[in-house]
Design a protein around this motif. Structure first.
Motif, PDB file in Angstrom:
ATOM      1  N   ASP A 177       0.600  -1.162   0.186  1.00 11.17           N
ATOM      2  CA  ASP A 177       0.149   0.050   0.044  1.00 11.17           C
ATOM      3  C   ASP A 177       0.816   1.236  -0.081  1.00 11.17           C
ATOM      4  O   ASP A 177       0.260   2.347  -0.037  1.00 11.17           O
ATOM      5  N   LEU A 179       3.022   3.930  -1.533  1.00 14.37           N
ATOM      6  CA  LEU A 179       3.551   4.276  -2.860  1.00 14.37           C
ATOM      7  C   LEU A 179       4.919   4.954  -2.771  1.00 14.37           C
ATOM      8  O   LEU A 179       5.484   4.492  -3.886  1.00 14.37           O
ATOM      9  N   HIS A 191       4.094   7.889   1.990  1.00 12.35           N
ATOM     10  CA  HIS A 191       2.671   8.150   1.382  1.00 12.35           C
ATOM     11  C   HIS A 191       1.987   7.021   0.868  1.00 12.35           C
ATOM     12  O   HIS A 191       2.545   6.183   0.131  1.00 12.35           O
ATOM     13  N   THR A 192       0.531   7.118   1.048  1.00 16.23           N
ATOM     14  CA  THR A 192      -0.149   5.904   0.641  1.00 16.23           C
ATOM     15  C   THR A 192      -1.483   6.472  -0.329  1.00 16.23           C
ATOM     16  O   THR A 192      -1.312   7.752  -0.539  1.00 16.23           O
ATOM     17  N   GLU A 193      -2.152   5.624  -0.706  1.00 16.70           N
ATOM     18  CA  GLU A 193      -3.179   6.330  -1.678  1.00 16.70           C
ATOM     19  C   GLU A 193      -3.999   7.327  -0.754  1.00 16.70           C
ATOM     20  O   GLU A 193      -4.596   8.371  -1.134  1.00 16.70           O
ATOM     21  N   SER A 194      -4.137   7.001   0.606  1.00 18.74           N
ATOM     22  CA  SER A 194      -5.432   7.620   1.123  1.00 18.74           C
ATOM     23  C   SER A 194      -4.792   8.753   2.398  1.00 18.74           C
ATOM     24  O   SER A 194      -5.473   9.423   2.931  1.00 18.74           O
ATOM     25  N   LYS A 228       4.509   0.589  -8.381  1.00 16.29           N
ATOM     26  CA  LYS A 228       3.352   1.547  -8.345  1.00 16.29           C
ATOM     27  C   LYS A 228       3.717   2.518  -9.156  1.00 16.29           C
ATOM     28  O   LYS A 228       2.913   3.443  -9.625  1.00 16.29           O
ATOM     29  N   ASP A 230       3.837   4.487 -12.694  1.00 14.40           N
ATOM     30  CA  ASP A 230       2.942   4.442 -13.879  1.00 14.40           C
ATOM     31  C   ASP A 230       3.665   4.885 -15.090  1.00 14.40           C
ATOM     32  O   ASP A 230       3.289   4.251 -16.007  1.00 14.40           O
ATOM     33  N   GLY A 240       0.518   7.648  -9.703  1.00 14.56           N
ATOM     34  CA  GLY A 240      -0.826   8.139  -9.629  1.00 14.56           C
ATOM     35  C   GLY A 240      -0.679   9.656 -10.121  1.00 14.56           C
ATOM     36  O   GLY A 240      -0.332  10.224 -10.862  1.00 14.56           O
ATOM     37  N   LYS A 241      -1.157  10.489  -9.028  1.00 12.31           N
ATOM     38  CA  LYS A 241      -1.367  11.944  -9.181  1.00 12.31           C
ATOM     39  C   LYS A 241       0.044  12.730  -8.675  1.00 12.31           C
ATOM     40  O   LYS A 241       0.227  13.752  -9.022  1.00 12.31           O
TER      41      LYS A 241
END
Length: 261
Positions: A177, A179, A191-194, A228, A230, A240-241
């Motif tokens: 989980d 990142l 840092h994770t997604e949430s 992770k 991209d 991700g972002k």
């Protein structure tokens, strides 16, 4: 972050339900409450359990000690014995299963919380020391390569997840989980997604604590989860972002993780 998952093995239904209510109110997740060893073993084979809380006296022919022996033979986990039996012979029999704590009834919620934290901490440190001992068989490591105890009490790895101490309590986080890590002097942010989790540890220390090749240093201030990513170019990568710089001195090591045909 995930709550610590606890299996309660207790022969008295009222005590088991009280334990469940107390621990759930403190943020722990109770996977089940059972009153006999055979049922406990059956559940343990199929469920994810981070900690076993077991009475020594159970319903049926199997004692708590015998049930724990069967469970830790399947896979190791921290064990806390909770019992009214405090005689020397019982304690000696329990100690053969290497429990992390032994609490006699009656008990307080605070003593349970302390025992759980100590159990998680001691179990993780024992597992890590076994890894260090195995490594020493292959090579002699300098003293400063062994993590300090204060560091080990902040972030503890067991298999594919870590326990991170937040507000005096260990919280579980799956390695997959994560990142990336971001360093700021003596602090590192996970840092994770949430969410973001700040540790009072340097990035070097955090990477040393996590013995997995999936986290790679791409900049003096960043390390990323290779699974992770991209996209990337010569200067930056994207997760991700998030856009993360690739440092000049780390570019060559980063590119080694990719094979071009």
């Amino acid at each position: 972050m995930q709550n610590i998952k606890i299996l309660i093995v207790e022969d008295e239904a009222v005590v088991g339900l009280d334990l469940e209510a107390r621990l759930e109110s403190e943020g722990y997740e109770i996977v089940d409450v059972v009153n006999n060893g055979l049922k406990a073993i059956e559940l343990y084979r199929t469920l994810q359990v981070d900690l076993i809380l077991c009475d020594i006296k159970l319903i049926g022919t199997m004692t708590g000690i015998e049930a724990v022996k069967e469970m830790i033979a399947i896979r190791e986990a921290p064990v806390i014995y909770l019992t009214a039996q405090a005689d020397r012979s019982t304690i000696e029999a329990a100690m053969k299963t290497y429990p992390s704590a032994y609490i006699t009834k009656p008990f307080s919620t605070e003593s349970l919380k302390i025992a759980i934290d100590l159990a998680i901490n001691n179990f993780a440190l024992r597992a890590q020391n076994q890894v260090f001992s195995k490594e020493k068989e292959d090579t002699v490591k300098p003293l400063n390569s062994i993590p300090k105890s204060a560091d080990r009490e902040t972030i503890l790895q067991i298999n594919d997840y870590v326990f991170i101490k937040e507000n005096y309590k260990f919280q579980k986080l799956l390695l997959n989980d994560i990142l990336f890590f971001e360093a700021d002097k003596n602090y590192t942010t996970i840092h994770t997604e949430s969410k973001k989790i700040a540790l009072r540890l340097t990035l070097n220390t955090v990477l040393e604590r996590l013995s997995t090749p999936k986290f790679i240093r791409v900049h003096r201030s960043y390390a990323v989860n290779i699974d992770k990513i991209d996209s990337f170019d010569e200067h930056d990568l994207t997760i991700g972002k998030f856009q993360i710089p690739i440092g000049r001195s780390h570019k060559e090591d980063f590119m080694r993780y990719f094979m071009f045909r």
